[in-house]
Design a protein around this motif. Structure first.
Motif, PDB file in Angstrom:
ATOM      1  N   TYR A  61      41.268  45.015  32.999  1.00 23.77           N
ATOM      2  CA  TYR A  61      41.195  43.617  32.959  1.00 23.77           C
ATOM      3  C   TYR A  61      40.368  42.701  33.658  1.00 23.77           C
ATOM      4  O   TYR A  61      39.740  42.021  33.702  1.00 23.77           O
ATOM      5  N   LEU A  64      36.944  43.531  33.043  1.00 24.26           N
ATOM      6  CA  LEU A  64      36.385  42.795  31.945  1.00 24.26           C
ATOM      7  C   LEU A  64      36.096  41.278  32.597  1.00 24.26           C
ATOM      8  O   LEU A  64      35.167  40.712  32.092  1.00 24.26           O
ATOM      9  N   ASP A  65      36.915  40.647  33.359  1.00 22.03           N
ATOM     10  CA  ASP A  65      36.430  39.331  34.063  1.00 22.03           C
ATOM     11  C   ASP A  65      35.407  39.441  34.491  1.00 22.03           C
ATOM     12  O   ASP A  65      34.628  38.563  34.541  1.00 22.03           O
ATOM     13  N   LYS A  68      32.625  39.927  31.471  1.00 19.38           N
ATOM     14  CA  LYS A  68      32.516  38.845  30.408  1.00 19.38           C
ATOM     15  C   LYS A  68      31.368  37.667  30.752  1.00 19.38           C
ATOM     16  O   LYS A  68      30.630  37.556  29.660  1.00 19.38           O
ATOM     17  N   GLY A  93      39.189  38.985  25.777  1.00 17.04           N
ATOM     18  CA  GLY A  93      37.716  38.979  25.578  1.00 17.04           C
ATOM     19  C   GLY A  93      36.975  40.124  25.277  1.00 17.04           C
ATOM     20  O   GLY A  93      35.983  40.201  25.003  1.00 17.04           O
ATOM     21  N   ASP A  95      35.695  43.066  22.854  1.00 20.22           N
ATOM     22  CA  ASP A  95      35.012  43.100  21.432  1.00 20.22           C
ATOM     23  C   ASP A  95      36.042  43.872  20.538  1.00 20.22           C
ATOM     24  O   ASP A  95      35.983  43.848  19.184  1.00 20.22           O
TER      25      ASP A  95
END
Length: 217
Positions: A61, A64-65, A68, A93, A95
Motif C-alpha cells: 500500500y 502504491l501511494d 499512483k 487505487g 487496477d
C-alpha cells in the motif's frame, strides 16, 4: 514491448512470474522488498507494476501511494484473498487484484487486459517472443523488427486472434484478401511459408489436413 516491475519477496514466485512474462515478450525487473521496489521504480520506466502487499520494509500500500501519481497501472498479487481485502486494494487505487495461489494463465490474461485498457484503441498481440502492434502494423521478434508485407501482416494477425483454432483456407483467404475464394491455394500457402520462415514458426503454424492452418500457442 511492455516493461514490467515485479515486486515480490518470494524469490521462487518472482522468478516463475518473470520467466512466464518473458516468454510472452515482456521485459521484467524484479525487486525483493519495498525499498528495493521503489528504488527500481524510480530508476526505470515501467508500463505496469505487479505488487505484493505483504513486503519487508515498505508494504504494497505504501508503494502504491508512491506509484499512483505517475499513472502507472498496478496489479496487486497477494495471499490476502478475502473479499474485503480485494475491495480495499481496488479502492486504494490498484487496477486489478489477484489472490495467491493463482494460475499463470490468469495472470497473463490480466496483465494483457490492464495494458490494453491503458492504451485504448491499440491492440497488442503476443505469442512467445513475437509481439504485434496492430495500430502501427509493427512486428518484433525477440525485440528486433520483422519486415512483413501487408498481406503477411494481415494473415499473421488473423492467426494470432484465433490461436489454437483450425482455420479453413477459404475463411483465411477471404478475410485477408477480401475477395471470394475460388479454390486456388498457392497464394495462401506461399504466404504461410514466408511467415513460418520469417518468424521461425515452422512448428507453430500447423497444417491441418483438408482444412487449412492452426497457430499453436
Amino acid at each position: 514491448m511492455a516493461h514490467i516491475l515485479i515486486v515480490e519477496d518470494d524469490d521462487a514466485i518472482a522468478e516463475l512470474i518473470r520467466m512466464n512474462l518473458h516468454s510472452e515478450g515482456y521485459q521484467c525487473v524484479c525487486a525483493g522488498d519495498g525499498m528495493e521496489g521503489i528504488d527500481a521504480f524510480e530508476r526505470g520506466n515501467f508500463d505496469l507494476v505487479l505488487l505484493d502487499i505483504m513486503l519487508p520494509g515498505l508494504d504494497g500500500y505504501a508503494l502504491l501511494d508512491r506509484i499512483k501519481p505517475t499513472g502507472t497501472p498496478v496489479i496487486f498479487l497477494t495471499a490476502k484473498g478475502a473479499v474485503e481485502e480485494r475491495i480495499k486494494g481496488l479502492k486504494a487505487g490498484a487496477d486489478d487484484y489477484l489472490s495467491k495461489p493463482f494460475q499463470i494463465g490468469e495472470l497473463l490474461a490480466r496483465v494483457e487486459a490492464v495494458l490494453r485498457r491503458r492504451t485504448p484503441g491499440v491492440e497488442v498481440l503476443r505469442l512467445g517472443d513475437v509481439t504485434v502492434w496492430t495500430d502501427s502494423r509493427r512486428v518484433e521478434k525477440d525485440g528486433r523488427p520483422v519486415i512483413l508485407t501487408a498481406k503477411e501482416f494481415d494473415l499473421l494477425t488473423e492467426l494470432l486472434q484465433n490461436k489454437n483454432v483450425a482455420l479453413h483456407r477459404d475463411r483465411l483467404y477471404e478475410k485477408v484478401w477480401k475477395e471470394p475464394f475460388l479454390g486456388e491455394t498457392r497464394t495462401l500457402d506461399s504466404h504461410i511459408q514466408r511467415l513460418r520462415k520469417k518468424l521461425g514458426w515452422e512448428n507453430r503454424i500447423r497444417t491441418v489436413f483438408r482444412i487449412g492452418y492452426r497457430l499453436e500457442g
